[in-house]
Design an enzyme around this catalytic site. Structure first.
Site, PDB file in Angstrom:
ATOM      1  N   ASP A   1     -30.297  75.268   4.474  1.00 27.24           N
ATOM      2  CA  ASP A   1     -31.045  76.194   5.323  1.00 27.24           C
ATOM      3  C   ASP A   1     -31.703  77.248   4.432  1.00 27.24           C
ATOM      4  O   ASP A   1     -31.059  77.835   3.560  1.00 27.24           O
ATOM      5  CB  ASP A   1     -30.109  76.873   6.333  1.00 27.24           C
ATOM      6  CG  ASP A   1     -30.859  77.772   7.295  1.00 27.24           C
ATOM      7  OD1 ASP A   1     -31.359  77.257   8.301  1.00 27.24           O
ATOM      8  OD2 ASP A   1     -30.939  78.992   7.032  1.00 27.24           O
TER       9      ASP A   1
ATOM     10  N   ASP B   1     -45.451  78.063   4.445  1.00 23.75           N
ATOM     11  CA  ASP B   1     -45.676  76.694   3.961  1.00 23.75           C
ATOM     12  C   ASP B   1     -45.432  76.612   2.454  1.00 23.75           C
ATOM     13  O   ASP B   1     -44.866  75.631   1.950  1.00 23.75           O
ATOM     14  CB  ASP B   1     -47.106  76.248   4.267  1.00 23.75           C
ATOM     15  CG  ASP B   1     -47.329  75.981   5.746  1.00 23.75           C
ATOM     16  OD1 ASP B   1     -46.337  75.941   6.510  1.00 23.75           O
ATOM     17  OD2 ASP B   1     -48.499  75.818   6.148  1.00 23.75           O
TER      18      ASP B   1
ATOM     19  N   ASP C   1     -36.915  75.084   8.885  1.00 20.31           N
ATOM     20  CA  ASP C   1     -36.608  75.532   7.524  1.00 20.31           C
ATOM     21  C   ASP C   1     -35.332  74.879   6.986  1.00 20.31           C
ATOM     22  O   ASP C   1     -34.655  75.465   6.147  1.00 20.31           O
ATOM     23  CB  ASP C   1     -36.472  77.061   7.499  1.00 20.31           C
ATOM     24  CG  ASP C   1     -35.394  77.557   8.458  1.00 20.31           C
ATOM     25  OD1 ASP C   1     -34.885  76.753   9.257  1.00 20.31           O
ATOM     26  OD2 ASP C   1     -35.074  78.759   8.405  1.00 20.31           O
TER      27      ASP C   1
END
Length: 215
Positions: free
Chosen positions: A73, A90, A116
């Site tokens: 994560d 991005d 993410d």
């Protein structure tokens, strides 16, 4: 002369058929890649990763060999998006992929769970070696984030790792749940750390866990 013309026409038709076959094969491979790969980062998407993981687990189970699953994560990803914009978000995703690929080899499976979060599967490796790999990726991302222009302040990784083996079993759902529990412990233990699966770890909240599955 007529035979020569017919032979030339046949050869021309064969070349056209070969060209059409090559084009169709290329288009088929492209469509397959679109179906199994994440368009932004190029790694497997959730469905593509899950299919490859199941195949690997089935193979390793026959020989009683281990497989380690990392759930990753990105810490503070929302804040980066809010502060610097989605383009920076991005760039952060691509940075994580770039750093990870520096440490992975062709035998590792690498996928994006969504948002993410990423996943890495390490077949036939010890839990300790996968922990060292995860720590190297975590430290590499922190370093690269500070050197990025602009700096991606706060970007780090929380990583949970679980192992499928003869004792724990080879069910995909069980492996994912155990890795997810370790990830939950990493996130709620201060983030920016690697946590190995342990039966003593508290599971994620029921509502959160119910919405998370690999395939």
């Amino acid at each position: 002369h007529q035979l020569a013309q017919e032979a030339e026409k046949l050869a021309r038709d064969q070349r056209q058929l070969k060209s059409a076959h090559t084009q169709l094969k290329s288009q088929s491979e492209h469509l397959k890649q679109l179906a199994t790969n994440d368009p932004l980062t190029g790694v497997f998407n959730r469905q593509g990763f899950a299919a490859e993981l199941r195949t690997a687990l089935e193979h390793l189970a026959r020989f009683h060999r281990p497989l380690n699953l990392m759930l990753i994560d990105m810490d503070n990803f929302k804040q980066i998006n809010d502060r610097l914009g989605h383009l920076a978000g991005d760039q952060a995703l691509k940075l994580v992929v770039g750093v990870a690929r520096q440490h992975l080899d062709s035998e590792h499976l690498f996928g994006r769970f969504g948002g993410d979060e990423f996943m890495i599967a390490c077949a036939d490796e010890s839990l300790e070696s996968s922990a060292v790999l995860a720590e190297a990726i975590r430290a590499g991302v922190v370093k690269a984030a500070t050197e990025h222009d602009p700096p991606l302040t706060g970007l780090s990784l929380s990583i949970g790792i679980a192992q499928a083996n003869q004792d724990a079993g080879y069910r995909t759902e069980t492996l994912f749940h155990r890795a997810d529990t370790a990830l939950y412990a990493a996130k709620h233990g201060g983030r920016n750390r690697v946590v190995l699966s342990d039966d003593s770890l508290p599971p994620p909240p029921v509502l959160e866990a119910a919405t998370r599955h690999l395939a």
